[in-house]
Design an enzyme around this catalytic site. Structure first.
Site, PDB file in Angstrom:
ATOM      1  N   TYR A  29      72.520  47.721  55.472  1.00 18.71           N
ATOM      2  CA  TYR A  29      73.352  48.507  56.373  1.00 18.71           C
ATOM      3  C   TYR A  29      74.845  48.347  56.051  1.00 18.71           C
ATOM      4  CZ  TYR A  29      69.150  49.478  58.994  1.00 18.71           C
ATOM      5  OH  TYR A  29      67.889  49.907  59.349  1.00 18.71           O
ATOM      6  N   TYR A 157      62.931  49.423  68.203  1.00 15.12           N
ATOM      7  CA  TYR A 157      63.135  49.274  66.755  1.00 15.12           C
ATOM      8  C   TYR A 157      61.922  48.552  66.179  1.00 15.12           C
ATOM      9  CZ  TYR A 157      64.789  47.667  62.247  1.00 15.12           C
ATOM     10  OH  TYR A 157      64.893  47.426  60.901  1.00 15.12           O
TER      11      TYR A 157
END
Length: 443
Positions: A29, A157
């Protein structure tokens, strides 16, 4: 720019490590165009990271929630060294070995009693993929191909691979860019009931309605029990899970619990579903399974699921990772889990929970902070504006601690089996000092 040459020496200086890293490595990320410098860690011991520039910092993240025993633990090191001397890896097709056999027996003993089969994999995302695939193949084997979708809740998630991504929040999650190429599943409202809230049936009414409307096409409900992790670090009532189990039974839908982040004591129960006393049909575990020493995950299921799959057209479960059942990883997981169970881990977690509640409470009075919440060895501070990642990370390191905030969240998940009171106090004092600075937040 530093040249990357073969056979680099092991004692590269701090800045050379940073420069080569920035040139060659793409971190999770992160942007290759504008990412802040990574912090070179050259060793780890107990709760501490040793940085290449000589600084020691306390890890408040348990290396993304898995290193419950801290680092360089002699018991785990010995188990790994002993297994390396025998074999680090053999294929698992048609072969078995003592670490996998012993670990499977232990996992069946400590997880909910109806879980009787263990399927190994090598990461949490793959464990979720396996769980989804089990559910779909189960219904295919029953001649119910229409049951091909999943129901889940928003703010969840479940991983970064495609099957797992499709069950993450499609709007507020991290994977909306891929929405056009992922399977379309069904999303209900996120649980809005706090962990200790008085129960009201309206909390689950949206999910119940969607189950009723789509029961003929839903294969399974997948959910993170009690704690929604990377989707927002939210805690919700165990009673929600009790009702969810009842609804899944009522509408003939399998229940998948994603215990990858919550398993092995982090929430105050060995597995978070035990707060509710429920039995899943399928459960995924990972992260702390090996105490953070080597990658391993597993998906457990009931006889109903395994037998149902194997009585179908294929006659076998259609999945088989190359490194599943890795002997080195299984031996490490066995040692880590036994080490956990040999100690009063629950008392340690309760002690940390009490400290986090007291230490982080003053942050709730600050104008730029929206909420402070604690469950087990998890402390969460939610700001009103997103953090300035580069600034807040540097400030935390300067105070001698390592946290990895994201979005509006600054949270702490310490290495709960080894951190002592002095280290815990250092960690929380530094966290409070840094989070109290509004200039470290955007807007």
């Amino acid at each position: 720019m530093t040249d990357i040459t073969p056979f680099l020496p092991a004692d590269l200086d701090y800045q050379t490590l940073v420069d080569i890293d920035k040139q060659a490595i793409w971190h999770p990320y992160s942007s290759t165009l504008s990412a802040p410098d990574a912090y070179p860690v050259v060793s780890a011991e107990g709760v501490y990271f040793q940085l290449a520039d000589g600084r020691k910092i306390i890890d408040g993240m348990s290396s993304w929630w898995c290193a419950m025993h801290g680092y360089n633990h002699p018991v785990l090191n010995a188990a790994m060294q002993a297994q390396i001397g025998k074999m680090s890896h053999v294929m698992f097709g048609g072969i078995t070995h003592p670490p996998a056999v012993e670990l499977s027996k232990l996992l069946i003993d400590i997880t909910p009693e109806q879980l009787t089969k263990v399927f190994y994999s090598d990461s949490g995302s793959v464990a979720v993929e396996v769980a989804i695939k089990m559910a779909l193949q189960y219904w295919n084997s029953q001649g119910k191909d229409d049951k091909h979708r999943l129901l889940t809740v928003r703010n969840g998630y479940h991983g970064d691979t495609f099957g797992a991504m499709a069950t993450c929040d499609p709007v507020n999650g991290m994977h909306h860019l891929f929405s056009k190429v992922m399977p379309e599943h069904i999303f209900a409202e996120a649980p809005a009931c706090a962990f200790d809230a008085e129960w009201d049936e309206r909390y689950i009414s949206d999910l119940a309605n969607k189950l009723q409307q789509h029961q003929d096409e839903i294969a399974a409900v997948i959910i993170e029990p009690v704690v929604q992790g990377a989707g927002g670090m939210r805690f919700y009532s165990p009673h929600y899970l009790k009702r969810l189990r009842e609804l899944c039974d009522e509408y003939d839908v399998l229940l998948i619990l994603d215990e990858i982040a919550t398993g092995f004591g982090r929430t105050g129960e060995l597995f978070a579903c035990q707060h509710a006393g429920i039995q899943p049909d399928i459960m995924a575990i990972g992260k702390a399974l090996t105490g953070g020493n080597i990658t391993l995950a597993a998906t457990l299921c009931t006889d109903k699921v395994s037998d149902g799959i194997c009585r179908g057209e294929a006659g076998v479960f259609m999945h088989g990772p190359t490194f599943m059942g890795n002997p080195l990883a299984c031996a490490t997981a066995l040692a880590s889990t036994r080490l956990l169970l040999s100690q009063d881990w629950q008392a340690k977690v309760k002690h940390i929970e009490a400290h986090l509640k007291e230490a982080l409470a003053p942050l709730a009075t600050l104008d730029h902070i929206d909420d402070v919440r604690v469950l087990g060895a998890i402390g969460v501070v939610e700001a009103k504006q997103p953090v300035d990642m580069a600034k807040i990370q540097a400030a935390l390191v300067d105070e001698g601690i390592w946290l990895r905030p994201f979005g509006k969240l600054i949270y702490v998940m310490p290495t709960f089996m080894v951190i002592n009171d002095e280290e815990l106090e250092t960690l929380t004092k530094a966290m409070v000092k840094v989070v109290s600075q509004p200039e470290l937040f955007a807007g």
